[in-house]
Structure formats: structure tokens, C-alpha cells
Design a protein around this motif. Structure first.
Motif, PDB file in Angstrom:
ATOM      1  N   ILE A 191      -6.284 -56.768  16.950  1.00  0.00           N
ATOM      2  CA  ILE A 191      -4.937 -56.769  16.996  1.00  0.00           C
ATOM      3  C   ILE A 191      -4.461 -54.989  16.732  1.00  0.00           C
ATOM      4  N   THR A 192      -5.613 -54.612  17.840  1.00  0.00           N
ATOM      5  CA  THR A 192      -6.078 -52.529  16.799  1.00  0.00           C
ATOM      6  C   THR A 192      -5.805 -52.772  18.435  1.00  0.00           C
ATOM      7  N   SER A 193      -5.452 -53.427  19.295  1.00  0.00           N
ATOM      8  CA  SER A 193      -5.218 -52.923  20.844  1.00  0.00           C
ATOM      9  C   SER A 193      -3.912 -53.666  21.096  1.00  0.00           C
ATOM     10  N   VAL A 216      -2.001 -64.179   3.718  1.00  0.00           N
ATOM     11  CA  VAL A 216      -3.005 -62.928   2.712  1.00  0.00           C
ATOM     12  C   VAL A 216      -1.675 -62.962   1.238  1.00  0.00           C
ATOM     13  N   ALA A 217      -2.225 -62.991   0.039  1.00  0.00           N
ATOM     14  CA  ALA A 217      -1.735 -62.709  -0.880  1.00  0.00           C
ATOM     15  C   ALA A 217      -1.009 -61.390  -1.704  1.00  0.00           C
ATOM     16  N   LEU A 235      -5.073 -54.116   3.088  1.00  0.00           N
ATOM     17  CA  LEU A 235      -4.055 -54.873   3.611  1.00  0.00           C
ATOM     18  C   LEU A 235      -3.099 -54.461   4.911  1.00  0.00           C
ATOM     19  N   ASN A 236      -3.197 -52.985   4.895  1.00  0.00           N
ATOM     20  CA  ASN A 236      -1.428 -52.737   5.958  1.00  0.00           C
ATOM     21  C   ASN A 236      -2.692 -52.654   7.221  1.00  0.00           C
ATOM     22  N   CYS A 237      -4.098 -52.119   6.922  1.00  0.00           N
ATOM     23  CA  CYS A 237      -4.912 -52.385   8.710  1.00  0.00           C
ATOM     24  C   CYS A 237      -5.124 -53.776   9.209  1.00  0.00           C
ATOM     25  N   LEU A 238      -5.016 -54.117   8.584  1.00  0.00           N
ATOM     26  CA  LEU A 238      -5.262 -56.826   8.299  1.00  0.00           C
ATOM     27  C   LEU A 238      -4.038 -56.836   9.138  1.00  0.00           C
ATOM     28  N   LEU A 239      -2.512 -56.328   8.755  1.00  0.00           N
ATOM     29  CA  LEU A 239      -1.258 -57.185   8.716  1.00  0.00           C
ATOM     30  C   LEU A 239      -0.799 -56.333  10.611  1.00  0.00           C
ATOM     31  N   GLY A 240      -1.713 -55.236  10.313  1.00  0.00           N
ATOM     32  CA  GLY A 240      -1.440 -54.064  11.841  1.00  0.00           C
ATOM     33  C   GLY A 240      -0.023 -53.234  11.110  1.00  0.00           C
ATOM     34  N   LEU A 241      -0.055 -53.368  10.319  1.00  0.00           N
ATOM     35  CA  LEU A 241       0.800 -51.445   9.695  1.00  0.00           C
ATOM     36  C   LEU A 241       0.848 -50.682  10.185  1.00  0.00           C
ATOM     37  N   MET A 289     -11.857 -37.264   1.959  1.00  0.00           N
ATOM     38  CA  MET A 289     -12.318 -38.452   1.707  1.00  0.00           C
ATOM     39  C   MET A 289     -11.222 -39.470   2.819  1.00  0.00           C
ATOM     40  N   ARG A 290     -12.294 -40.606   2.904  1.00  0.00           N
ATOM     41  CA  ARG A 290     -11.442 -41.503   4.205  1.00  0.00           C
ATOM     42  C   ARG A 290     -10.303 -42.622   3.245  1.00  0.00           C
ATOM     43  N   ALA A 291      -9.594 -42.910   3.850  1.00  0.00           N
ATOM     44  CA  ALA A 291      -9.348 -44.197   2.448  1.00  0.00           C
ATOM     45  C   ALA A 291      -9.789 -45.173   2.410  1.00  0.00           C
ATOM     46  N   LEU A 292     -10.728 -45.895   4.050  1.00  0.00           N
ATOM     47  CA  LEU A 292     -11.885 -46.979   3.732  1.00  0.00           C
ATOM     48  C   LEU A 292     -13.197 -46.945   4.894  1.00  0.00           C
ATOM     49  N   ASP A 293     -14.057 -46.891   4.277  1.00  0.00           N
ATOM     50  CA  ASP A 293     -15.170 -45.694   4.493  1.00  0.00           C
ATOM     51  C   ASP A 293     -16.320 -47.375   5.089  1.00  0.00           C
ATOM     52  N   SER A 294     -16.592 -47.874   6.112  1.00  0.00           N
ATOM     53  CA  SER A 294     -17.319 -48.624   6.037  1.00  0.00           C
ATOM     54  C   SER A 294     -17.284 -50.484   5.223  1.00  0.00           C
ATOM     55  N   THR A 295     -15.790 -50.860   5.424  1.00  0.00           N
ATOM     56  CA  THR A 295     -15.308 -51.993   4.717  1.00  0.00           C
ATOM     57  C   THR A 295     -15.234 -52.673   5.533  1.00  0.00           C
ATOM     58  N   ASP A 296     -16.582 -53.618   5.807  1.00  0.00           N
ATOM     59  CA  ASP A 296     -16.834 -54.519   7.295  1.00  0.00           C
ATOM     60  C   ASP A 296     -16.446 -56.184   5.722  1.00  0.00           C
ATOM     61  N   LEU A 297     -15.368 -56.931   6.616  1.00  0.00           N
ATOM     62  CA  LEU A 297     -15.142 -57.775   5.788  1.00  0.00           C
ATOM     63  C   LEU A 297     -15.325 -59.315   7.020  1.00  0.00           C
ATOM     64  N   THR A 298     -15.704 -59.980   6.146  1.00  0.00           N
ATOM     65  CA  THR A 298     -15.298 -61.192   7.117  1.00  0.00           C
ATOM     66  C   THR A 298     -15.041 -63.444   6.679  1.00  0.00           C
TER      67      THR A 298
END
Length: 223
Positions: free
Chosen positions: A52-54, A145-146, A31-37, A1-10
Motif C-alpha cells: 500500500i505504500t506505492s 482493525v479495532a 495503525l496509521n501506516c497500516l491504514l495508509g494514513l 528517535m524514530r516513531a517506529l523502528d524495526s516493527t516487522d509484523l505478520t
């Protein structure tokens, strides 16, 4: 199972979005992905047009300090620093000049202007969370981010913090993303997104706490 799958968010400026879901649903990973962790296996994460992934870690750290404001349930204040020094910490770490008048104005705006000389141990939980909010806002970030910001607070302090979140969206056009387990907290947001098994399950806009609470048992199937 993927931790996140097709989680598009604007997320748009001047909006307040809440994310809800059971433990293990993927909220923390998001959140960890959004913060680059954490780094996703595929896809992109754009903050103001920057993927930020690059970025290398040094550039990521700079982006977190200057373009993302983060508020944690546990406050994460430095015990040895005064409230004023905790608020200005992102600027100090970035080598920027500290405008003490700006720190005071921001502290006054969040209700801790009278406590700038106090250390965290001398403040209540609600006051510490307000200091944490001021620290998150001091660099004028693109997104706040809270993460469970009211989880450790009593009812009165939680309501005050939620009012603060609402006011920074309304008054200064701040963009806020909040993760919470509390339907009352989520009802403060413009939009509530529901997550389960790493996927979006639905959303509500302008919902009451009772409506949000009623939707939670349905997570795992489309709302």
C-alpha cells in the motif's frame, strides 16, 4: 528517535492479535501506516500481497473500503443516517449494489437487527459500537482493525463487544488487529504484542489479564 523502528509484523487469517503499550509508544503511528494514513520512510506494508505504500490516494481509499474494516473508539457513525445506512456506507461509497438482506443478516449477527431504522442518537454506546462492527464487516475485509474498541463502553457492553470480536475470528476466520490499553480486552486475543519507543518489546500467547497487567511495567526492556 524514530516513531517506529524495526516493527516487522505478520498477521495470519483467523487470528486475533492485540497491541499494548504506553502513550507515545508508536501504536497509533503503526495503525496509521497500516491504514495508509501515514507513509513509512522505508519498508513495505502488504495487504493481501498489495504494497500500500506505492498506492495513490484514490487506490488507497478503495482499498480501505473494500479490504480493511476499521472500528474506532468513538464509533464514527454518521448522525443523520440510520443504522442500516451506516452499515452499508462502505458499499455505497464504492458504488456497489446494496443487498438489504445481507445488511439485515449481518445486523442480526452482531445483535442490532431490531434497530436498523434507528439513528445513532437513539442507540446506546454498545449498540453504536455493534453497528460500527457491522459496517467494518459489510465488505468482507481481509483485516479488521479495532482501535480501543471498548474504551468508551461500560463493562457489560465491553464484554459483549469483545465476545463479538472473538466470535468473528472463531466462526468466520476473520483476521483482527486490536490496539488497547485494557489487559482484560487484550486477554481476549490469541497473541498480545507489547510496544515501547517504537519497537516491539515482547509478546504473550494465551495470557490472562493478570499476566498481561503484570508485564506492562516492564515495557522498555525485553519481556
Amino acid at each position: 528517535m524514530r516513531a517506529l523502528d524495526s516493527t516487522d509484523l505478520t498477521l495470519d487469517p483467523g487470528t486475533f492479535t492485540a497491541i499494548m503499550g504506553p502513550s507515545g509508544s508508536g501504536k497509533t503511528t503503526l495503525l496509521n501506516c497500516l491504514l495508509g494514513l501515514d507513509k513509512p520512510d522505508s519498508g513495505a506494508i502488504l495487504v493481501g500481497g498489495t504494497d500500500i505504500t506505492s498506492l495513490h490516494e484514490t487506490d488507497l481509499a478503495r482499498l480501505r473500503r473494500s479490504r480493511l474494516g476499521v472500528v474506532f473508539q468513538s464509533y464514527n457513525l454518521i448522525p443523520a443516517l440510520t443504522a442500516a445506512d451506516n452499515i452499508s456506507l462502505p458499499l455505497r461509497l464504492g458504488g456497489e449494489r446494496i443487498d438489504e438482506a445481507a445488511v439485515k443478516r449481518l445486523a442480526d449477527a452482531v445483535g442490532v437487527g431490531a434497530f436498523l431504522g434507528h439513528r445513532p442518537a437513539e442507540l446506546s454506546g454498545g449498540q453504536q459500537q455493534r453497528v460500527a462492527f457491522a459496517r467494518a464487516l459489510i465488505a468482507d475485509p481481509e483485516l479488521v482493525v479495532a482501535d480501543e474498541p471498548t474504551g468508551a463502553l461500560d463493562t457489560a457492553s465491553a464484554q459483549a463487544v469483545l465476545g463479538l470480536l472473538r466470535s468473528i475470528v472463531r466462526d468466520i476466520g476473520q483476521q483482527v488487529l486490536m490496539v488497547t490499553h485494557d489487559p482484560v480486552a487484550a486477554s481476549t486475543a490469541d497473541r498480545v504484542l507489547f510496544m515501547a519507543d517504537g519497537r516491539w518489546q515482547g509478546e504473550m500467547r494465551g495470557a490472562t489479564a493478570a499476566q498481561i497487567a503484570g508485564a506492562l511495567p516492564d515495557l522498555g526492556r525485553s519481556l
